[in-house]
Design a protein around this motif. Sequence first.
Motif, PDB file in Angstrom:
ATOM      1  N   VAL A   6       3.773   0.113  -8.854  1.00 54.76           N
ATOM      2  CA  VAL A   6       3.704   1.460  -8.297  1.00 54.76           C
ATOM      3  C   VAL A   6       3.732   1.345  -6.775  1.00 54.76           C
ATOM      4  CG1 VAL A   6       2.388   3.615  -8.210  1.00 54.76           C
ATOM      5  CG2 VAL A   6       2.238   2.150 -10.233  1.00 54.76           C
TER       6      VAL A   6
ATOM      7  N   LYS B 193      -6.378 -13.248   4.311  1.00 59.46           N
ATOM      8  CA  LYS B 193      -6.140 -13.631   5.700  1.00 59.46           C
ATOM      9  C   LYS B 193      -5.387 -12.542   6.474  1.00 59.46           C
ATOM     10  CE  LYS B 193      -3.190 -16.946   7.970  1.00 59.46           C
ATOM     11  NZ  LYS B 193      -1.828 -17.433   7.998  1.00 59.46           N
TER      12      LYS B 193
ATOM     13  N   THR C  94       5.504  -4.220  -0.991  1.00 60.31           N
ATOM     14  CA  THR C  94       5.505  -5.022   0.237  1.00 60.31           C
ATOM     15  C   THR C  94       4.197  -5.805   0.315  1.00 60.31           C
ATOM     16  OG1 THR C  94       4.540  -3.193   1.496  1.00 60.31           O
ATOM     17  CG2 THR C  94       6.935  -3.397   1.589  1.00 60.31           C
TER      18      THR C  94
ATOM     19  N   TYR D 258     -10.410  -7.265   4.090  1.00 62.28           N
ATOM     20  CA  TYR D 258     -10.289  -8.126   5.268  1.00 62.28           C
ATOM     21  C   TYR D 258     -11.610  -8.117   6.027  1.00 62.28           C
ATOM     22  CZ  TYR D 258      -8.578 -10.225   9.559  1.00 62.28           C
ATOM     23  OH  TYR D 258      -8.422 -11.052  10.642  1.00 62.28           O
TER      24      TYR D 258
ATOM     25  N   ASP E 171       3.535   8.909  -5.409  1.00 60.32           N
ATOM     26  CA  ASP E 171       2.198   8.868  -4.821  1.00 60.32           C
ATOM     27  C   ASP E 171       1.116   8.406  -5.807  1.00 60.32           C
ATOM     28  OD1 ASP E 171      -0.100   9.229  -3.407  1.00 60.32           O
ATOM     29  OD2 ASP E 171       0.080  11.416  -3.237  1.00 60.32           O
ATOM     30  N   ALA E 172       0.648   7.193  -5.610  1.00 59.95           N
ATOM     31  CA  ALA E 172      -0.353   6.595  -6.505  1.00 59.95           C
ATOM     32  C   ALA E 172      -1.686   7.334  -6.489  1.00 59.95           C
ATOM     33  CB  ALA E 172      -0.583   5.134  -6.112  1.00 59.95           C
ATOM     34  N   PHE E 173      -1.938   8.108  -5.444  1.00 60.45           N
ATOM     35  CA  PHE E 173      -3.203   8.841  -5.360  1.00 60.45           C
ATOM     36  C   PHE E 173      -3.224  10.056  -6.292  1.00 60.45           C
ATOM     37  CE2 PHE E 173      -3.146   7.108  -0.834  1.00 60.45           C
ATOM     38  CZ  PHE E 173      -4.147   6.163  -1.070  1.00 60.45           C
TER      39      PHE E 173
ATOM     40  N   LYS F 141     -13.625  -0.493   3.872  1.00 58.15           N
ATOM     41  CA  LYS F 141     -13.661  -1.769   3.136  1.00 58.15           C
ATOM     42  C   LYS F 141     -15.040  -2.000   2.508  1.00 58.15           C
ATOM     43  CE  LYS F 141      -9.393  -3.079   3.670  1.00 58.15           C
ATOM     44  NZ  LYS F 141      -8.472  -2.846   2.522  1.00 58.15           N
TER      45      LYS F 141
ATOM     46  N   PHE G 112       5.301   3.613  -2.877  1.00 57.89           N
ATOM     47  CA  PHE G 112       5.797   4.875  -2.327  1.00 57.89           C
ATOM     48  C   PHE G 112       6.813   4.543  -1.251  1.00 57.89           C
ATOM     49  CE2 PHE G 112       3.998   9.352  -1.173  1.00 57.89           C
ATOM     50  CZ  PHE G 112       5.009   9.924  -1.900  1.00 57.89           C
TER      51      PHE G 112
ATOM     52  N   SER H  80      -3.465  -2.758  -4.308  1.00 58.97           N
ATOM     53  CA  SER H  80      -3.069  -3.223  -2.972  1.00 58.97           C
ATOM     54  C   SER H  80      -2.439  -2.108  -2.141  1.00 58.97           C
ATOM     55  CB  SER H  80      -2.097  -4.406  -3.116  1.00 58.97           C
ATOM     56  OG  SER H  80      -1.791  -4.958  -1.858  1.00 58.97           O
TER      57      SER H  80
END
Length: 395
Positions: A71, A270, A50, A224, A110-112, A243, A73, A137
Amino acid sequence: MIIEPRTRGFICLTSHPVGCEQNVKDQIAYVQSKGKIEGAKKVLVIGASTGFGLASRITSAFGSDAATIGVFFDKPASEGRPASPGFYNTAAFEKEAHAAGLYAKSINADAFSNDVKKQVVDLIKEDLGQVDLVIYSLASPVRTHPETGKRYKSVLKPIGEVFSNKTVDFHTGNVSEISIKPAEGDDVANTVTVMGGEDWKMWMDALQAENLLSEGATTVAYSYIGPEVTKPVYRNGTIGAAKDDLEATAFKITEELKSIGAKAYVSVNKALVTQASSAIPVIPLYISLLFKVMKEKGIHEGCIEQIQRLYSERLFGGDLALDEKGRIRVDDWEMRKDVQAEISKLWEEATTENLSEIGDLEGYSNEFFKLFGFKVAGVDYDADVNELVEIPSIQ
Ligand code: NAD
Ligand code: NA
């Protein structure tokens, strides 16, 4: 089944497979309309289903004919219960990519975790040899740490003092004053653990350990900054601390990958309507004013426009145009002085009565429903659709 939006607060519990598919097709068509980008050919996208991650996968595949591994979830559908939008998006993406003769495989887990990193390592070894671009991302409210098994939660809070400002309920248009209590206890550290740079670096270490990054490879994570009005709850708040950590991690990764000349960058993007940004108080009001001003000036962008510009003008355009902190800035149009000055003025004026006039509340709401495949032009929402869609590469 016939699928309608069912919302609870700032989440939508249903999603529409045909609407999601149309969103993906529209993004592909946009990228194709902008022409080829001489970019990376083998791309790993972490958080690919997404938002900015999906837009990155689409831009790589349909802008540069890249092979992609994604990848994410997401929840598959069950009988009578639609999948989460990222699942439908990926099913549609793979279908289109395969039809265009492009390699595309996906991992929904789960990418972690260490397991998923190992799975991706094996897949790259087997299918691609190496990758030349890694997009990071992820946006997640929780992270289970792979070394301790401890589960951390991120929070969206100011640091130090209570923050009070205006916000809008974008479903009703009601503008009200809201106060958010400051972080306490381990809130800051926990948010940094979830949304900071540690996992990004773990990914890059895992890839480098197996020599899966090509000479001169690039990795990009998204960040951001935003305007003064959201600063206490965003950039100077708990998420801002995360961040800062993410941005500092870029330099660590670049240093560590010096031997192969690989570079890590953060791109500041943005503000856009996503599930996460809808849940942060104050931000929806800001975004509805931002959209109005940027549309009037003819400089409005969504995820795909942002990422297409990031790739074509910055990453592969010969000029990264880094800021004083070494970051790529595709929030440059959002942060333009004239744009921000107008928003500041509108911010003071905004009330329940005038927001539909002075802000783009309708645009906000439409974008929100579009995230779930609703209110997408050209889709027949009265038609019976099959909710049990499969992602081709996932058996
Ligand atoms: P998103 O929610 O649309 O996408 C998040 C992705 O991460 C999805 O593909 C989801 O499946 C995946 N994901 C979440 N948890 C996961 C897990 N444990 N394992 C595997 N995959 C997981 O978010 P987005 O808005 O595209 O945000 C992506 C990045 O861009 C974030 O770092 C965000 O802070 C940043 N960003 C967002 C905005 C904005 O306005 N939305 C603006 C600038 C930067
Ligand atoms: Na994403």
